[in-house]
Design a protein around this motif. Structure first.
Motif, short mmCIF file in Angstrom:
data_model
loop_
_atom_site.label_atom_id
_atom_site.label_comp_id
_atom_site.label_asym_id
_atom_site.label_seq_id
_atom_site.Cartn_x
_atom_site.Cartn_y
_atom_site.Cartn_z
N PRO A 1 52.76 -2.64 19.30
CA PRO A 1 54.08 -2.13 19.54
C PRO A 1 53.95 -1.05 20.77
O PRO A 1 53.06 -0.30 20.67
N ASP A 2 55.05 -1.29 21.61
CA ASP A 2 55.27 -0.22 22.46
C ASP A 2 56.25 1.01 22.04
O ASP A 2 57.25 0.61 21.56
N LEU A 3 55.45 2.14 21.75
CA LEU A 3 56.35 3.29 21.38
C LEU A 3 56.53 4.34 22.03
O LEU A 3 55.73 4.90 22.76
N THR A 4 57.97 4.46 22.11
CA THR A 4 58.25 5.79 23.24
C THR A 4 58.55 7.05 22.19
O THR A 4 59.18 6.66 21.33
N ILE A 5 57.87 8.06 22.68
CA ILE A 5 57.90 9.20 21.99
C ILE A 5 58.71 10.34 22.88
O ILE A 5 58.34 10.51 23.93
N LEU A 6 59.65 10.93 22.42
CA LEU A 6 60.42 11.92 23.12
C LEU A 6 60.30 13.19 22.39
O LEU A 6 60.63 13.46 21.30
N ALA A 7 59.68 14.12 23.03
CA ALA A 7 59.01 15.37 22.40
C ALA A 7 59.77 16.56 23.09
O ALA A 7 59.49 16.60 24.28
N ARG B 1 41.40 15.30 20.24
CA ARG B 1 40.93 14.05 20.26
C ARG B 1 41.36 13.02 19.14
O ARG B 1 40.57 12.46 18.52
N LEU B 2 42.35 13.47 18.46
CA LEU B 2 42.86 12.70 17.21
C LEU B 2 43.32 11.34 17.88
O LEU B 2 44.27 11.27 18.65
N GLY B 3 42.87 10.39 17.21
CA GLY B 3 43.26 8.97 17.75
C GLY B 3 44.71 8.42 17.06
O GLY B 3 44.86 8.81 15.92
N TYR B 4 45.29 7.76 17.99
CA TYR B 4 46.33 6.83 17.68
C TYR B 4 46.72 5.83 18.43
O TYR B 4 46.03 5.79 19.66
N PRO B 5 47.45 4.85 18.13
CA PRO B 5 47.66 3.53 19.01
C PRO B 5 47.80 3.84 20.56
O PRO B 5 48.34 4.96 21.04
N ALA B 6 47.25 3.09 21.34
CA ALA B 6 47.23 3.34 22.69
C ALA B 6 48.50 2.97 23.36
O ALA B 6 48.80 3.40 24.31
N ALA B 7 49.40 2.33 22.98
CA ALA B 7 50.57 1.69 23.55
C ALA B 7 51.69 2.70 23.06
O ALA B 7 52.76 2.51 22.65
N VAL B 8 51.41 4.13 23.40
CA VAL B 8 52.30 4.92 23.08
C VAL B 8 52.68 5.75 24.51
O VAL B 8 51.87 6.19 25.22
N LYS B 9 53.81 6.21 24.77
CA LYS B 9 54.40 6.73 25.96
C LYS B 9 55.11 8.05 25.38
O LYS B 9 56.19 7.67 24.91
N VAL B 10 54.58 9.20 25.93
CA VAL B 10 55.21 10.46 25.53
C VAL B 10 56.13 10.88 26.72
O VAL B 10 55.53 10.95 28.09
N ILE B 11 57.36 11.26 26.15
CA ILE B 11 58.20 11.90 27.45
C ILE B 11 58.58 13.30 26.87
O ILE B 11 59.19 13.46 25.76
N ASP B 12 58.30 14.31 27.84
CA ASP B 12 58.61 15.52 27.40
C ASP B 12 60.19 15.70 27.85
O ASP B 12 60.57 15.54 28.87
#
Length: 159
Positions: free
Chosen positions: A6-12, A28-39
């Motif tokens: 899944p593509d996950l968008t994170i608004l932080a 370097r804690l791993g989490y799924p690669a399909a993550v997009k973080v937006i500041d």
């Protein structure tokens, strides 16, 4: 058959909420690669329309990482974020999408591990949700706002 990623968008939040996101990368804690973080300057400034438009742009899920309760640099941004996420979740449910595709978590300094766990848990939930196909008509009707800039087909004005 490959597992759906899944593509996950994170608004932080760029202040407290963004620290666990950055620290997860530094450690370097791993989490799924399909993550997009937006500041974002403050999660309290995110309008429900922005949350819904992430789904229009193809996100399977949206995670808002807000400051801990009482820790907002902008006084009560985390409370505004909670209200706006609740409003957008209701709109998702009305459109036929699972409102759990949109979540808010409150985190601050020193919570990189909790951030990674929240991302993993949400990604796992989205994988389970993907087993239930989304009806095409269940997409949020962002283009129905009357604003031609938000029309699905930019060549044809909305209205």
């Amino acid at each position: 058959m490959t597992e759906h990623r899944p593509d996950l968008t994170i608004l932080a939040c760029r202040y407290c909420g963004g620290v666990p996101v950055e620290m997860a990368g530094v450690r370097r804690l791993g989490y799924p690669a399909a993550v997009k973080v937006i500041d974002v300057p403050c999660t309290g400034t995110i309008a429900p329309l922005h949350l819904l438009s992430a789904f229009e742009q193809g996100a399977d899920g949206v995670l808002v990482v807000a400051c801990p309760s009482g820790g907002c640099h902008h006084l009560d941004g985390e409370q505004r974020a909670d209200r706006r996420v609740a409003y957008a979740r209701a709109a998702l449910a009305e459109a036929g999408l699972d409102p759990d595709r949109l979540r808010v978590v409150h985190m601050g300094i020193g919570q990189a591990g909790a951030f990674v766990e929240a991302v993993r848990a949400m990604s796992a939930a989205l994988v389970a949700m993907a087993a239930t196909p989304r009806p095409a008509a269940a997409r949020p009707a962002v283009a129905d706002t009357g604003d031609p800039r938000l029309a699905r087909d930019s060549a044809t004005p909305a209205g």
